[in-house]
Design an enzyme around this catalytic site. Structure first.
Site, mmCIF file in Angstrom:
data_model
loop_
_atom_site.group_PDB
_atom_site.id
_atom_site.type_symbol
_atom_site.label_atom_id
_atom_site.label_comp_id
_atom_site.label_asym_id
_atom_site.label_seq_id
_atom_site.Cartn_x
_atom_site.Cartn_y
_atom_site.Cartn_z
ATOM 1 N N ASP A 251 0.871 -1.164 0.000
ATOM 2 C CA ASP A 251 0.000 0.000 0.000
ATOM 3 C C ASP A 251 0.920 1.228 0.000
ATOM 4 O O ASP A 251 2.084 1.137 0.377
ATOM 5 C CB ASP A 251 -0.876 -0.034 1.253
ATOM 6 C CG ASP A 251 -1.676 1.239 1.400
ATOM 7 O OD1 ASP A 251 -2.212 1.730 0.382
ATOM 8 O OD2 ASP A 251 -1.752 1.762 2.534
ATOM 9 N N ASP A 253 0.118 5.117 0.966
ATOM 10 C CA ASP A 253 0.048 6.070 2.075
ATOM 11 C C ASP A 253 0.064 5.355 3.416
ATOM 12 O O ASP A 253 -0.788 4.512 3.696
ATOM 13 C CB ASP A 253 -1.215 6.934 1.944
ATOM 14 C CG ASP A 253 -1.238 7.682 0.608
ATOM 15 O OD1 ASP A 253 -0.156 8.074 0.143
ATOM 16 O OD2 ASP A 253 -2.334 7.855 0.039
#
Ligand code: ZN
Length: 622
Positions: A251, A253
């Site tokens: 992922d 952020d």
């Protein structure tokens, strides 16, 4: 189809090695790099091969002859003077009547050529350039491609200050139509990368084929050494799309960069300082590294689709400066909830890519031929974990994100940050122990086989237990993983609890575990770390399970349970590291420094000292 190999290079950067031997004749393992190339072509039915030779060409002719010994037909074109990668080709115009392959003679490679040729054909391409990310994009010529893989730009080094480009480098392998030759001037020195492609890429149908397979030039002593060791270790062979690869999905952020909420300008992207090193270690391993991120900033109209790409180009540039690269980046620009002022309605759709849906992982799996079962999803939110699981991957949550505080997460493993997660995946510290336990299970034969995993809180028990669970499940065995934390008293009821044993309600736990091991269904009171959350009871039904894992601080503390346990493991941890983890963990839970300090001191007395005594009961201390 015909293949041309540029075998005239002098190899001056290899010094002494190329004084008597031409560069393409240097050995990788037991044979010259040129022979590796010829054999790859042969294995895809490409047997009509022309070498463009110049420097020390006699030794090439002497080694290959007409190619019949290798089952191919080799012809030679001797360049009177070296005219670069493109210049000499003009003279071959007469013999090139259909699409052909052009390969640089110093590239060690292994790839599924039929996939490349299918791509070339499907795109109706006049020129397909094989591209890939490398570990020094800042001083490489970079190729820009759009979403349809069309080449839109060549950016020669040095790159302009403050400009960010995607990390895609020309790998030295092309599939071309003879019509390209009309852009080459006879008798004039020219290179494809510098002189030809930048001028024609927007005029013709030119595409970039991005691959994670092995293509590396061996033109310096360090690269020659690296390529040789990769060959001998089997890494080059395993990189072909003939085989599926494992991947670490990341992922964005909160995992790679600080999650400052809806990043819409590249100026706001700050990657964590430990991330380049962690990704570099993924690159050095045989795992692929693919970013999977929801970017609803586009649907919310906070920035455009292309601006998200600039943000990703900056991310790749920051990683590249420190020698790290990503195999791919996928982002979902959509958002399902429409009806807000100023939104970009085109992207307000219920798509199949937005996590928790697994769409992007599945797409990456198709593009890079990924084995999802052997892959990992590392994230910081419920959506990441669900998407990873839906795709069939193992999942890891890290505490560097913001979402971990607010949502309930049920990953396979928890780690502090990407560094810890990568260390775990690459050098699984528990592998040896798991194998030892396996031996006992096989030898013992009893069902259910009961394994107790004890030790201090935050010592790594859950990771070890999860590892044992996945190991046996991988063998098709049914494993019941019992978390003893589910018997902990809620914060609000601990008034009279003097120590760890009171907090765990030991009499109740002992009784329940005895029943469970005898095959009866039991229901634990349930416990969650969130004091505001409802503590939901958890039911464990052992029927049909071949292995039961009792995972918890007090797993070895109850004599009645020790008697019923077949394998007792104690996870020991260095006190400094333990203190560090304890502080990190409670910081993450939002406690102040002084609260944590107080808690640490009291746990030392009323928990850790008592638990450490269990070490004497352990069959294996880790
Ligand atoms: Zn989407």
């Amino acid at each position: 189809m015909k293949a041309l190999i540029l075998a005239g290079g002098k190899g001056t950067r290899l010094g002494e090695k190329t004084q008597l031997t031409p560069k393409p004749m240097l050995l990788i393992g037991e044979k010259p790099v040129l022979q590796h190339q010829v054999e790859l072509f042969k294995s895809y039915g490409i047997t009509d091969i022309t070498f463009l030779v110049n420097h020390l060409s006699e030794s090439i002719v002497e080694h290959f002859g007409d190619g019949s010994a290798l089952g191919v037909r080799i012809s030679y074109y001797n360049e009177r003077e070296p005219l670069g990668t493109a210049g000499g080709l003009k003279d071959l115009e007469g013999i090139l009547s259909e699409d052909f392959i052009l390969l640089y003679g110093d590239v060690m490679l292994n790839m599924d050529l039929s996939r490349l040729l299918d791509f070339h054909q499907a795109k109706n391409s006049e020129c397909t350039v094989v591209v890939h990310p490398n570990d020094h994009p800042q001083d490489s010529d970079l190729v820009e491609i759009d979403d349809s893989r069309r080449v839109t730009e060549f950016h020669s080094k040095p790159h302009a200050e403050g400009k960010f480009y995607r990390n895609l480098v020309n790998a030295g392998l092309y599939v071309m139509s003879p019509s390209i030759l009309r852009y080459i001037k006879r008798g004039k020195k020219a290179d494809f990368g510098h002189d030809i492609f930048p001028n024609i890429c927007r005029k013709i149908n030119m595409f970039g084929y991005n691959t994670a397979e092995y293509l590396k030039d061996m033109g310096t002593p360090a690269r020659l050494e690296k390529v040789t060791s990769d060959y001998l270790s089997g890494r080059i062979e395993r990189s072909s799309y003939k085989y599926k690869r494992a991947c670490i999905f990341l992922d964005r952020d909160g995992v790679i960069n600080e999650d400052t909420d809806l990043i819409s300008r590249h100026e706001d992207l700050n990657i964590f300082e430990f991330v380049p090193e962690a990704i570099k270690r993924i690159n050095q391993s045989e795992y692929l590294s693919v970013v999977i991120t929801n970017q609803s900033v586009v649907a919310r109209n906070l920035c455009s689709y292309d601006e998200v790409k600039v943000i990703h180009n900056k991310m790749e540039a920051l990683l590249g400066e420190q020698g790290a690269y990503l195999t791919g980046i996928y982002f979902c620009p959509h958002h399902p909830d429409g009806g807000f002022p100023g939104e970009n309605v085109n992207y307000k759709v219920n798509c199949s890519c937005r996590k928790p849906k697994p769409g992007m992982l599945l797409e990456a799996a198709k593009e890079f031929n990924i084995n999802l079962q052997k892959s990992w999803m590392v994230g910081d939110s419920d959506r990441d974990i669900k998407a990873g699981r839906a795709a069939g991957c193992k999942t890891i949550a890290v505490r560097t994100g913001r979402s971990t505080h607010t949502s309930k997460l049920y990953p396979d493993y928890w780690f502090e940050d990407l560094t810890e997660a990568v260390s775990f995946i690459l050098g699984n510290p528990y592998q040896k122990v798991v194998e030892k336990v396996d031996k006992h299970v096989v030898k013992n034969g009893v069902k259910p086989f009961v394994i107790a995993v004890g030790g201090r809180a935050r010592s790594g028990k859950s990771s070890l237990s999860k590892n044992i669970e996945q190991w046996f499940e991988g063998q098709g065995k049914k494993v019941l993983h019992v978390e003893l934390d589910k018997w902990i008293l809620p914060q609000t009821q601990r008034g009279n609890a003097k120590n760890v044993f009171d907090r765990y309600q030991i009499p109740l736990l002992t009784k329940d575990l005895q029943s469970l091991i005898k095959g009866k269904k039991v229901t634990a009171p349930g416990y969650t770390i969130d004091p505001m959350a409802v503590h939901e009871p958890v039911t464990y039904d052992p029927s049909g399970f071949e292995i039961i894992i009792l995972d918890g601080v007090v797993a070895l503390s109850m004599p009645e349970i020790r008697e019923l346990t077949h394998q007792k493991l104690f996870v020991k941890i260095d006190s400094e590291l333990h203190k560090q983890r304890f502080f990190d963990y409670y910081h993450w839970r939002g406690k102040t420094e002084s609260e944590i300090f107080y808690l640490f001191e009291s746990r030392l007395k009323d928990e850790n000292k008592l638990i450490d005594m269990d070490i004497d009961y352990a069959d294996i201390v880790i």
